[in-house]
Scaffold this active site. Sequence first.
Site, short mmCIF file in Angstrom:
data_model
loop_
_atom_site.label_atom_id
_atom_site.label_comp_id
_atom_site.label_asym_id
_atom_site.label_seq_id
_atom_site.Cartn_x
_atom_site.Cartn_y
_atom_site.Cartn_z
N ALA A 66 0.87 -1.17 0.00
CA ALA A 66 0.00 0.00 0.00
C ALA A 66 0.91 1.23 0.00
O ALA A 66 2.09 1.13 0.35
CB ALA A 66 -0.88 -0.02 1.24
N GLY A 109 0.72 -4.87 0.88
CA GLY A 109 -0.47 -4.91 0.04
C GLY A 109 -0.23 -5.56 -1.31
O GLY A 109 -1.16 -6.08 -1.93
N GLU A 112 -0.64 -9.09 -0.66
CA GLU A 112 -2.06 -9.31 -0.36
C GLU A 112 -2.90 -9.26 -1.64
O GLU A 112 -3.85 -10.03 -1.80
CB GLU A 112 -2.53 -8.26 0.66
CG GLU A 112 -1.89 -8.51 2.03
CD GLU A 112 -2.06 -7.33 2.99
OE1 GLU A 112 -1.49 -6.26 2.70
OE2 GLU A 112 -2.76 -7.48 3.99
N GLU A 132 4.86 -5.13 7.20
CA GLU A 132 4.17 -4.02 7.87
C GLU A 132 4.65 -3.81 9.30
O GLU A 132 4.60 -2.69 9.82
CB GLU A 132 2.65 -4.28 7.89
CG GLU A 132 1.97 -4.13 6.54
CD GLU A 132 1.92 -5.40 5.71
OE1 GLU A 132 2.70 -6.35 6.01
OE2 GLU A 132 1.13 -5.46 4.76
N1 CAA Z 1 4.67 3.22 -0.61
C1 CAA Z 1 5.08 4.39 -1.14
N2 CAA Z 1 6.23 4.53 -1.84
C2 CAA Z 1 7.00 3.42 -1.97
C3 CAA Z 1 6.64 2.18 -1.45
C4 CAA Z 1 5.41 2.08 -0.75
N3 CAA Z 1 4.94 0.94 -0.23
N4 CAA Z 1 7.62 1.28 -1.74
C5 CAA Z 1 8.56 1.94 -2.44
N5 CAA Z 1 8.18 3.24 -2.58
C6 CAA Z 1 8.93 4.31 -3.27
C7 CAA Z 1 10.14 4.74 -2.47
O1 CAA Z 1 9.77 5.65 -1.46
C8 CAA Z 1 11.00 5.35 -3.55
O2 CAA Z 1 10.49 6.64 -3.84
P1 CAA Z 1 11.52 7.92 -3.86
O3 CAA Z 1 12.44 7.60 -5.03
O4 CAA Z 1 10.60 9.07 -4.11
O5 CAA Z 1 12.23 7.92 -2.58
C9 CAA Z 1 10.71 4.47 -4.78
O6 CAA Z 1 9.46 3.81 -4.48
C10 CAA Z 1 11.76 3.39 -4.98
O7 CAA Z 1 11.90 2.68 -3.78
P2 CAA Z 1 13.32 2.43 -3.07
O8 CAA Z 1 14.25 3.54 -3.38
O9 CAA Z 1 13.05 2.14 -1.62
O10 CAA Z 1 13.79 1.10 -3.84
P3 CAA Z 1 14.79 -0.01 -3.31
O11 CAA Z 1 15.09 -0.87 -4.48
O12 CAA Z 1 15.94 0.59 -2.57
O13 CAA Z 1 13.96 -0.87 -2.22
C11 CAA Z 1 11.99 -2.01 -1.42
C12 CAA Z 1 12.86 -1.62 -2.62
C13 CAA Z 1 12.75 -2.99 -0.51
C14 CAA Z 1 10.73 -2.68 -1.95
C15 CAA Z 1 11.63 -0.75 -0.61
O14 CAA Z 1 11.09 0.22 -1.50
C16 CAA Z 1 10.61 -0.98 0.46
O15 CAA Z 1 10.93 -1.49 1.51
N6 CAA Z 1 9.33 -0.55 0.25
C17 CAA Z 1 8.28 -0.63 1.23
C18 CAA Z 1 7.81 -2.06 1.44
C19 CAA Z 1 6.73 -2.08 2.50
O16 CAA Z 1 6.96 -1.78 3.64
N7 CAA Z 1 5.50 -2.45 2.12
C20 CAA Z 1 4.37 -2.49 2.99
C21 CAA Z 1 3.57 -1.22 2.86
S1 CAA Z 1 2.29 -1.04 4.07
C22 CAA Z 1 1.05 -2.03 3.51
O17 CAA Z 1 1.12 -2.60 2.44
C23 CAA Z 1 -0.16 -2.14 4.39
C24 CAA Z 1 -1.09 -3.21 4.01
O18 CAA Z 1 -1.14 -4.26 4.58
C25 CAA Z 1 -2.02 -3.05 2.91
#
Ligand code: CAA
Length: 258
Positions: A66, A109, A112, A132
């Site tokens: 998400a 998400g 999911e 999460e």
């Molecule tokens: N939401 C918003 N933006 C996100 C995102 C997310 N879930 N995941 C990645 N992005 C964005 C980053 O912020 C980044 O944007 P900027 O360039 O503006 O900073 C861009 O996408 C590229 O991401 P990274 O630079 O972080 O890429 P990476 O290759 O270094 O890492 C990754 C990849 C490990 C997937 C890392 O992006 C990450 O950990 N993302 C979040 C994963 C996460 O925590 N997901 C759960 C979200 S909460 C949820 O989903 C609730 C639910 O149950 C529904």
Amino acid sequence: MTEYTNILVEQRGRVGLVTLNRPEALNALDKATMDQLVAAVTAMDADPGVGAVVITGSSKAFAAGADIKEMASQGYMDMYAADWFRGWEDFTRLRIPVIAAVSGFALGGGCELAMMCDFIIAGDNAKFGQPEINLGVLPGMGGSQRLTRAVGKAKAMDMILTGRFIGAEEAERSGLVSRVVPAENVVEEALKAAEVIASKSKPVAMLAKEAVNAAFETGLAQGVLFERRIFHSLFASEDQKEGMAAFTEKRQPEFTHR
Ligand code: CAA
């Protein structure tokens, strides 16, 4: 007609293909993406010209979760008043078969959403996770329930409590995905599977999906009875007559209700 800014929508023969397209955010599922995806697939569900759907992302990310940036500043009343994520329930009510073609990250998400599809075909570079807990929350789009049903309590607890990612092989071994293919072929393989499904009788495929899903909603005796009643009802359909006649006559069936 809905304007799609976050997804690409195509039709290949009788198969609908939806590609999540927010590369700048690794396909993070914000509200606009959810609304667009649900609208596109709901239209396919109702379209007699579409018999199955494939949902995919990019080679780097199916979806990284998400949208954290959209949620970060929300308060409890905002989340409750908006009934955040409720739109995904419409996705789970689709009757048409839906396949997730997953390359790269399917996190939070994203994992999911893949689990809301009827089955997952994974590229060998796929990484699934429910991280999460690292954000001070827990899965919110059904992950604690669907992951547990898919892989069992031990692995679901391991993934949800530690936030660790699993690779494609572990995901297949655990029953989360149906097949693993080379990452570069994942969409093609999913399209092939969808074409096979779309060549069947659409109402029969929808009923088969309903019957499998009943395994998650009911007890065994009730589920088996549900299946048998549907099985009986299909003997009122032209497609049963055609399917069985084609077998006897040693030819391919020509289903009416596709
Ligand atoms: N939401 C918003 N933006 C996100 C995102 C997310 N879930 N995941 C990645 N992005 C964005 C980053 O912020 C980044 O944007 P900027 O360039 O503006 O900073 C861009 O996408 C590229 O991401 P990274 O630079 O972080 O890429 P990476 O290759 O270094 O890492 C990754 C990849 C490990 C997937 C890392 O992006 C990450 O950990 N993302 C979040 C994963 C996460 O925590 N997901 C759960 C979200 S909460 C949820 O989903 C609730 C639910 O149950 C529904």
